[in-house]
Design a protein around this motif. Sequence first.
Motif, mmCIF file in Angstrom:
data_model
loop_
_atom_site.group_PDB
_atom_site.id
_atom_site.type_symbol
_atom_site.label_atom_id
_atom_site.label_comp_id
_atom_site.label_asym_id
_atom_site.label_seq_id
_atom_site.Cartn_x
_atom_site.Cartn_y
_atom_site.Cartn_z
ATOM 1 N N VAL A 15 36.933 -8.210 7.284
ATOM 2 C CA VAL A 15 37.235 -9.222 6.659
ATOM 3 C C VAL A 15 38.613 -9.342 6.231
ATOM 4 C CG1 VAL A 15 36.701 -10.427 4.194
ATOM 5 C CG2 VAL A 15 34.885 -9.469 5.640
ATOM 6 N N LEU A 16 39.364 -10.585 6.474
ATOM 7 C CA LEU A 16 40.866 -10.321 5.782
ATOM 8 C C LEU A 16 40.768 -11.135 4.570
ATOM 9 C CD1 LEU A 16 41.306 -9.742 8.966
ATOM 10 C CD2 LEU A 16 43.627 -10.800 8.836
ATOM 11 N N LEU A 17 40.547 -10.697 3.465
ATOM 12 C CA LEU A 17 40.625 -11.213 2.175
ATOM 13 C C LEU A 17 41.758 -11.633 1.680
ATOM 14 C CD1 LEU A 17 38.257 -11.887 0.058
ATOM 15 C CD2 LEU A 17 38.923 -9.816 -0.904
ATOM 16 N N ILE A 18 41.985 -13.050 1.364
ATOM 17 C CA ILE A 18 43.336 -13.596 1.012
ATOM 18 C C ILE A 18 43.517 -14.058 -0.241
ATOM 19 C CG2 ILE A 18 45.192 -15.592 1.994
ATOM 20 C CD1 ILE A 18 43.132 -15.604 4.613
ATOM 21 N N ASP A 19 44.503 -13.592 -0.957
ATOM 22 C CA ASP A 19 44.645 -14.026 -2.118
ATOM 23 C C ASP A 19 45.817 -15.022 -2.361
ATOM 24 O OD1 ASP A 19 45.399 -14.363 -4.915
ATOM 25 O OD2 ASP A 19 46.417 -12.726 -5.060
ATOM 26 N N ARG A 20 45.784 -16.282 -2.624
ATOM 27 C CA ARG A 20 47.076 -17.525 -2.619
ATOM 28 C C ARG A 20 47.197 -17.849 -3.884
ATOM 29 N NH1 ARG A 20 43.252 -22.174 0.427
ATOM 30 N NH2 ARG A 20 41.419 -22.133 -1.073
ATOM 31 N N SER A 21 46.801 -16.926 -4.811
ATOM 32 C CA SER A 21 46.846 -17.534 -6.353
ATOM 33 C C SER A 21 48.517 -17.347 -6.712
ATOM 34 C CB SER A 21 46.155 -16.569 -7.071
ATOM 35 O OG SER A 21 46.685 -15.139 -7.179
ATOM 36 N N LEU A 22 49.255 -16.830 -6.098
ATOM 37 C CA LEU A 22 50.541 -16.495 -6.436
ATOM 38 C C LEU A 22 51.699 -17.510 -5.738
ATOM 39 C CD1 LEU A 22 50.639 -12.772 -7.525
ATOM 40 C CD2 LEU A 22 50.441 -14.584 -8.866
ATOM 41 N N ASP A 23 51.218 -18.543 -5.132
ATOM 42 C CA ASP A 23 52.146 -19.259 -4.128
ATOM 43 C C ASP A 23 52.579 -18.411 -2.997
ATOM 44 O OD1 ASP A 23 51.927 -21.562 -5.860
ATOM 45 O OD2 ASP A 23 53.480 -21.122 -7.033
ATOM 46 N N ILE A 170 48.906 -6.893 0.590
ATOM 47 C CA ILE A 170 50.197 -7.213 1.246
ATOM 48 C C ILE A 170 50.686 -8.552 1.510
ATOM 49 C CG2 ILE A 170 50.449 -4.764 2.176
ATOM 50 C CD1 ILE A 170 49.306 -5.955 4.857
ATOM 51 N N ASP A 171 51.875 -8.786 1.313
ATOM 52 C CA ASP A 171 52.139 -10.338 1.727
ATOM 53 C C ASP A 171 52.346 -10.416 3.167
ATOM 54 O OD1 ASP A 171 53.911 -12.777 1.997
ATOM 55 O OD2 ASP A 171 54.475 -12.460 -0.129
ATOM 56 N N ASP A 198 47.820 -24.698 9.500
ATOM 57 C CA ASP A 198 47.139 -25.242 8.527
ATOM 58 C C ASP A 198 46.706 -24.224 7.330
ATOM 59 O OD1 ASP A 198 45.391 -26.705 6.848
ATOM 60 O OD2 ASP A 198 44.517 -27.853 8.382
ATOM 61 N N PRO A 199 47.383 -24.290 6.115
ATOM 62 C CA PRO A 199 46.837 -23.155 5.214
ATOM 63 C C PRO A 199 45.662 -23.262 4.613
ATOM 64 C CG PRO A 199 49.173 -24.467 4.681
ATOM 65 C CD PRO A 199 48.160 -25.293 5.684
#
Length: 222
Positions: A15-23, A170-171, A198-199
Amino acid sequence: MTKPAPLRPVDAASVLLIDRSLDRFRVLVGKRSSKHVFMPDVYVFPGGRRDRHDSRTPVSAPLHPAAIERLLLHTPARTRQATLHGLGVAALRELHEEAGLTIGNHVSGKPGALPFLPDLSALRFFARAITPPGQSRRFDTRFFALFTDEAEIDPTAAADSHELLDLRWIDIFEQLDVDMHMITIQVLEELKRCLQEDPSLPFGTHVAFFRNHRGQVVRNTL
């Protein structure tokens, strides 16, 4: 002397868990223990082999139909349904075991069973990689992307385990400052490409397939 037959790859999921909460887009990685035979002391995404019981584990929601359609490609017909279900369960089970994160509905069950019903519905299948011959372990790994907000996960809740140490976010679009195996980097680059296209990471897009051909890792699409 007879040359031993090459190891047959076993099914695995990551799983590549992605956090997009900080722009920005950050992905969760952790360092494998030095005690591991396969890929010790490098940073990886949470994941592991598909266990036999994963295919029989009940879930709160199944895989998205478009994800299933792609997963079916190049999957042996005799094991298709069990494999697909089990891969999704394995991905979230490993995330729970290695990072302490639960995706699904909590339940009280018998000892040894998962303490939750996995929700597979938000898993995007976007990459697959088969370990080349000659390695001590060989895996046929399906990589899933998952957004923390869709899964209602607090990024700060991720916790180290005996399997994954030094968990960190990691970014995706910054220079790597952790030691990763080449295939891990290739999968991360694939995720970057998908996000640039496509984000929202729509379901059902083409899937990168990395495998060995005449001693070289080649990329095809499913």
